[in-house]
Motif scaffolding. Structure first.
Motif, short mmCIF file in Angstrom:
data_model
loop_
_atom_site.label_atom_id
_atom_site.label_comp_id
_atom_site.label_asym_id
_atom_site.label_seq_id
_atom_site.Cartn_x
_atom_site.Cartn_y
_atom_site.Cartn_z
N ASN A 173 0.83 -1.21 0.00
CA ASN A 173 0.00 0.00 0.00
C ASN A 173 0.86 1.25 0.00
O ASN A 173 0.54 2.23 -0.68
CB ASN A 173 -0.94 0.01 1.21
N ARG A 174 1.94 1.25 0.76
CA ARG A 174 2.85 2.40 0.82
C ARG A 174 3.48 2.65 -0.55
O ARG A 174 3.58 3.77 -1.01
CB ARG A 174 3.92 2.17 1.89
N ALA A 175 3.90 1.57 -1.22
CA ALA A 175 4.49 1.69 -2.55
C ALA A 175 3.48 2.26 -3.54
O ALA A 175 3.82 3.11 -4.37
CB ALA A 175 5.01 0.34 -3.03
N LYS A 176 2.22 1.82 -3.44
CA LYS A 176 1.18 2.35 -4.33
C LYS A 176 0.92 3.83 -4.05
O LYS A 176 0.73 4.62 -4.96
CB LYS A 176 -0.11 1.55 -4.18
N ASP A 214 3.12 5.96 -2.82
CA ASP A 214 4.28 6.69 -3.33
C ASP A 214 4.22 6.85 -4.84
O ASP A 214 4.51 7.91 -5.37
CB ASP A 214 5.58 5.97 -2.94
N ARG A 215 3.83 5.76 -5.54
CA ARG A 215 3.70 5.81 -7.00
C ARG A 215 2.62 6.81 -7.40
O ARG A 215 2.82 7.63 -8.30
CB ARG A 215 3.37 4.43 -7.55
N PHE A 216 1.47 6.75 -6.71
CA PHE A 216 0.38 7.67 -7.01
C PHE A 216 0.86 9.11 -6.88
O PHE A 216 0.66 9.94 -7.77
CB PHE A 216 -0.82 7.43 -6.08
N LYS A 217 1.51 9.43 -5.78
CA LYS A 217 1.97 10.79 -5.54
C LYS A 217 2.99 11.22 -6.58
O LYS A 217 2.91 12.32 -7.12
CB LYS A 217 2.56 10.92 -4.14
#
Length: 127
Positions: A4-7, A9-12
């Motif tokens: 979830n954190r990686a997603k 970060d990618r979204f941002k």
């Protein structure tokens, strides 16, 4: 939790890229028009695959005022739509962003589209 954190970060990171792209186009009076779709164009977000990953990419080139994509008819849920497939020029520009780590990949086109549907109206104020 890590996924979830990686997603997030990618979204941002991807949203920040497209926000900067949009703002640059607007601030420099480079907003385009394309009779194929109507309305103002600042990004014209499409997707492409590279190395088995999906990337959202800007197909509008503000330097030339051209949407670097080719129209393609698709049918979804029994309705026909026109979508635009990035052309060689759009792919070459996007490769630079991807290789520099400016744009981050998605595992599928649907995952990419889900993010685009969230951040596009946040950036442009449109749906």
């Amino acid at each position: 939790m890590i996924e979830n954190r990686a997603k997030e970060d990618r979204f941002k990171k991807n949203k920040d890229f497209f926000k900067s792209y949009h703002d640059f186009v607007v601030q420099n009076n480079l907003v385009g028009k394309d009779p194929r779709i109507g309305g103002d164009i600042t990004m014209f977000i499409g997707d492409m695959e590279m190395d088995g990953k999906t990337y959202l990419i800007p197909m509008y080139n503000p330097q030339t005022g051209v949407v670097e994509g080719d129209p393609m008819k698709v049918t979804r849920d029994g309705r026909e739509f026109t979508v635009f497939k990035p052309n060689r020029d759009a792919i070459m520009r996007a490769r630079e962003y991807i290789e520099q780590g400016i744009l981050l990949p998605y595992s599928s086109p649907q995952e990419a589209e889900d993010d685009r549907q969230i951040f596009y109206p946040q950036i442009t104020g449109q749906k």
